[in-house]
Scaffold this active site. Structure first.
Site, short mmCIF file in Angstrom:
data_model
loop_
_atom_site.label_atom_id
_atom_site.label_comp_id
_atom_site.label_asym_id
_atom_site.label_seq_id
_atom_site.Cartn_x
_atom_site.Cartn_y
_atom_site.Cartn_z
N THR A 185 -2.56 -22.14 5.39
CA THR A 185 -1.90 -22.66 5.98
C THR A 185 -1.62 -20.79 5.93
O THR A 185 -0.36 -20.31 5.21
CB THR A 185 -0.64 -23.03 5.80
N HIS B 136 0.91 -1.23 0.07
CA HIS B 136 -0.42 0.03 -0.51
C HIS B 136 0.77 1.32 -0.04
O HIS B 136 0.40 2.26 -0.43
CB HIS B 136 -0.78 0.01 0.94
N ASP B 137 1.49 1.11 0.36
CA ASP B 137 2.91 2.22 0.62
C ASP B 137 3.47 3.02 -0.10
O ASP B 137 3.35 3.72 -1.15
CB ASP B 137 3.71 2.61 1.81
#
Length: 303
Positions: A228, A64-65
């Site tokens: 997992t 997201h950055d």
């Protein structure tokens, strides 16, 4: 530097991700903070042991950055009275967690190497360690990023961070614009092998017109991305092929002719998935890197 790394650096120039003067280096901190990677790794180990959901959160935080004005740690800046446009105000950053872990590691780095290492580089290293410590590949990343010094914008996050409803078309547009191949794009989506998905992100797939009641009932819960959820493996692709993809993109990649065979291949060849993911991670982490920014002393404050 091995042949693969050299080829990747050449591709980086060709694709225009980094302009002249902005080249990152693998030995960037050799003199100014030679123990950097060890400090970051040592700082994260107890945090990951305490909360096994942290690796997925940090990997998502990095994504997201980097989507908004490049990998510049702008997502870490807290909203303040004078900075109401923080990226965290964006609806696209709903569910973003563990930003404080970068600040914890940053304080450890500052104690050893004051004002030498950017929050942006620490975030990239933390995401890299999140993958490796969860059983994924160890990815070599060049360093030397700077932190943003301008006010982050939630409008930019709204515009550039893909929503949970993203399909194959938009996914390929976003990633190929950063120089990724279709194979690398599919591999990067494989990051969904870690963590969980908030039920609010898949309501559109579960309920077409159930109204607020369904939203209120589903919002507190989560769905495992694959069985997992704390291990970085290729089970995500096997899960998707079995019709158990959680998000729209998970389901569409299996049937889209551009991506279906790649999904099938990654489901049967973990090593190839790891190689493609490493290459995609490299390209994302070097996209739009700043050389005219700053090195923040505190990651959550523009000071």
């Amino acid at each position: 530097m091995d042949l693969t790394t050299t080829v990747l650096m050449v591709l980086l120039f060709v694709l225009g991700n980094v302009t002249e003067g902005e080249v990152l280096h693998y030995n960037f901190y050799d003199k100014s903070c030679p123990q950097l990677e060890n400090i970051v790794r040592a700082g994260l180990v107890p945090l990951f042991v305490t909360d096994p959901t942290s690796p997925a959160a940090l990997l998502r935080l990095m994504f997201h950055d980097c989507q908004v004005q490049g990998c510049d740690a702008s997502i870490l800046v807290d909203p303040t009275e004078g900075n109401v446009s923080s990226e965290m105000a964006s609806v696209r950053n709903f569910g973003i967690r563990k930003r404080e872990l970068i600040s914890i590691v940053k304080s450890m780095v500052e104690a050893a190497c004051p004002q030498k290492v950017s929050c942006a580089d620490i975030l990239i290293l933390a995401a890299r360690e999140a993958v490796a410590m969860s059983g994924g590949p160890h990815i070599e990343v060049p360093l030397g990023r700077k932190d943003s010094f301008t006010t982050p914008s939630y409008q930019q996050a709204d515009a550039w961070v893909p929503p949970a409803t993203t399909g194959v078309d938009d996914m390929l547009h976003i990633f190929t614009s950063k120089g990724m191949t279709i194979q690398e794009s599919v591999a990067l989506i494989g990051a969904h092998t870690l963590g969980v998905t908030h039920c609010a992100s898949i309501l559109n797939r579960l309920y077409k017109a159930e109204g607020d009641k369904a939203h209120q009932e589903m919002e507190p819960g989560f769905v495992l991305n694959d069985p997992t959820a704390f291990i970085f493996d290729n089970l995500y692709y096997k899960n998707a092929m079995g019709g158990r993809g959680v998000l729209r993109i998970d389901a569409e990649m299996v049937s889209d002719p551009r991506t279906a065979q790649i999904v099938k291949h990654f489901a049967s060849d973990r090593d190839d998935f790891f190689r493609a993911f490493s290459s995609a991670f490299f390209k994302l982490s070097t996209s739009g890197s700043l050389n005219q920014g700053v090195i923040r002393k505190r990651c959550n404050v523009l000071d």
